[in-house]
Scaffold this motif. Structure first.
Motif, PDB file in Angstrom:
ATOM      1  N   GLU A 185       0.846  -1.200   0.000  1.00 36.98           N
ATOM      2  CA  GLU A 185       0.000   0.000   0.000  1.00 36.98           C
ATOM      3  C   GLU A 185       0.880   1.248   0.000  1.00 36.98           C
ATOM      4  O   GLU A 185       1.761   1.390   0.849  1.00 36.98           O
ATOM      5  N   THR A 186       0.602   2.116  -0.963  1.00 37.15           N
ATOM      6  CA  THR A 186       1.457   3.283  -1.156  1.00 37.15           C
ATOM      7  C   THR A 186       0.589   4.515  -1.387  1.00 37.15           C
ATOM      8  O   THR A 186      -0.321   4.503  -2.217  1.00 37.15           O
ATOM      9  N   SER A 187       0.893   5.573  -0.678  1.00 39.18           N
ATOM     10  CA  SER A 187       0.178   6.843  -0.833  1.00 39.18           C
ATOM     11  C   SER A 187       1.035   7.820  -1.628  1.00 39.18           C
ATOM     12  O   SER A 187       2.211   7.549  -1.928  1.00 39.18           O
ATOM     13  N   ILE A 188       0.467   8.955  -1.937  1.00 39.37           N
ATOM     14  CA  ILE A 188       1.229   9.994  -2.628  1.00 39.37           C
ATOM     15  C   ILE A 188       2.355  10.492  -1.736  1.00 39.37           C
ATOM     16  O   ILE A 188       3.469  10.769  -2.199  1.00 39.37           O
ATOM     17  N   PHE A 189       2.093  10.598  -0.435  1.00 40.60           N
ATOM     18  CA  PHE A 189       3.144  10.954   0.513  1.00 40.60           C
ATOM     19  C   PHE A 189       4.318   9.978   0.420  1.00 40.60           C
ATOM     20  O   PHE A 189       5.484  10.380   0.442  1.00 40.60           O
ATOM     21  N   ASP A 190       4.007   8.702   0.329  1.00 39.99           N
ATOM     22  CA  ASP A 190       5.048   7.672   0.243  1.00 39.99           C
ATOM     23  C   ASP A 190       5.888   7.838  -1.027  1.00 39.99           C
ATOM     24  O   ASP A 190       7.116   7.669  -1.001  1.00 39.99           O
ATOM     25  N   LEU A 191       5.224   8.167  -2.120  1.00 48.35           N
ATOM     26  CA  LEU A 191       5.954   8.363  -3.374  1.00 48.35           C
ATOM     27  C   LEU A 191       6.863   9.579  -3.301  1.00 48.35           C
ATOM     28  O   LEU A 191       7.997   9.560  -3.806  1.00 48.35           O
ATOM     29  N   GLU A 192       6.384  10.631  -2.680  1.00 44.12           N
ATOM     30  CA  GLU A 192       7.208  11.827  -2.531  1.00 44.12           C
ATOM     31  C   GLU A 192       8.441  11.529  -1.679  1.00 44.12           C
ATOM     32  O   GLU A 192       9.546  12.000  -1.988  1.00 44.12           O
ATOM     33  N   ASN A 193       8.245  10.740  -0.647  1.00 42.15           N
ATOM     34  CA  ASN A 193       9.372  10.353   0.195  1.00 42.15           C
ATOM     35  C   ASN A 193      10.347   9.467  -0.579  1.00 42.15           C
ATOM     36  O   ASN A 193      11.574   9.615  -0.452  1.00 42.15           O
TER      37      ASN A 193
END
Length: 250
Positions: A207-215
């Motif tokens: 599970e990946t959020s946009i926050f995770d992608l930015e990080n």
């Protein structure tokens, strides 16, 4: 007259060997028709390979292609009972065996893999997809991927350049995604950078959020504003190309 099981198996084995090599024709119930078996089986193999690898066939020429398929047919013991999967075995056979034109076409192995994956993805079973929405509410939303995808690393741009124009100077790192469109079921291809591949893999594995992608992308770009812009562009691209299907709102 009914054959006992071990004799039946032996006849099947001998007939299969004859179909592959054309040598040592076994005795069958209708001997005058036996030679037709090899012709019919070989035509199926020949047509399957022609359909599976149209670009590779055109690249090396019809004569060399015909000899290559015949060499494969005579020397490879097929493992799959499904004829549409046989091109995969041809890819492996080509990689492991000597062919006189390998040095002339160093990218042929990748081209064969690329053409085979189009078939593999098109024929793959439908994979379960979590329910999703097409609009996002926040950066905390979980991205829902299209799971019917393969990512192929390449050393030559067989997916973006005319095959006869590829030279040794083109050798570097490339990535191409091959996926089946969730709505149309057609196979599509996308040229990707390593960073985009890393993001797609992350989305498909957990599970990946946009926050995770930015990080995740921050290791490539220190500027927060640029990182946000890149991620927004990536998500738009992935949604438009059906690599991401939507969002799960948190």
């Amino acid at each position: 007259m009914q054959l006992i099981p071990n004799k039946t198996f032996a006849l099947q084995t001998d007939l299969g060997l004859y179909c592959r090599t054309g040598r040592d024709q076994p005795e069958t119930s209708i001997q005058e028709h036996t030679f037709h078996y090899r012709r019919l089986v070989y035509n199926i193999i020949k047509d399957t390979m022609k359909t599976a690898f149209p670009i590779a066939r055109k690249l090396i020429g019809k004569k060399r292609w015909k000899k290559s398929v015949a060499y494969f047919f005579e020397n490879h013991k097929c493992e799959t009972p499904q004829i549409w999967k046989l091109p995969s075995e041809f890819c492996e056979f080509y990689e492991k065996n000597p062919f006189p034109f390998k040095k002339e076409f160093p990218f042929l192995k990748e081209l064969l893999q690329y053409e085979w994956l189009e078939i593999d993805v098109f024929m793959m079973e439908d994979l379960p997809v979590e329910k999703f929405k097409t609009t996002r509410l926040s950066k905390k939303d979980i991205l829902i991927p299209n799971p019917e995808i393969r990512i192929l690393p390449l050393q030559y741009p067989v997916h973006i350049k005319k095959i006869k124009q590829i030279t040794q100077e083109d050798k570097e790192q490339y990535f191409v995604s091959i996926h089946r469109d969730y709505y149309t079921k057609q196979v599509k291809f996308n040229d990707l950078s390593f960073a985009l591949v890393e993001m797609l893999i992350r989305i498909n594995e957990e599970e990946t959020s946009i926050f995770d992608l930015e990080n995740l992308f921050s290791k490539y770009e220190n500027d927060t504003g640029k990182t946000e812009k890149v991620i927004d562009t990536f998500i738009d691209f992935a949604l438009r190309n059906n690599l991401i299907l939507g969002f799960k709102n948190n």
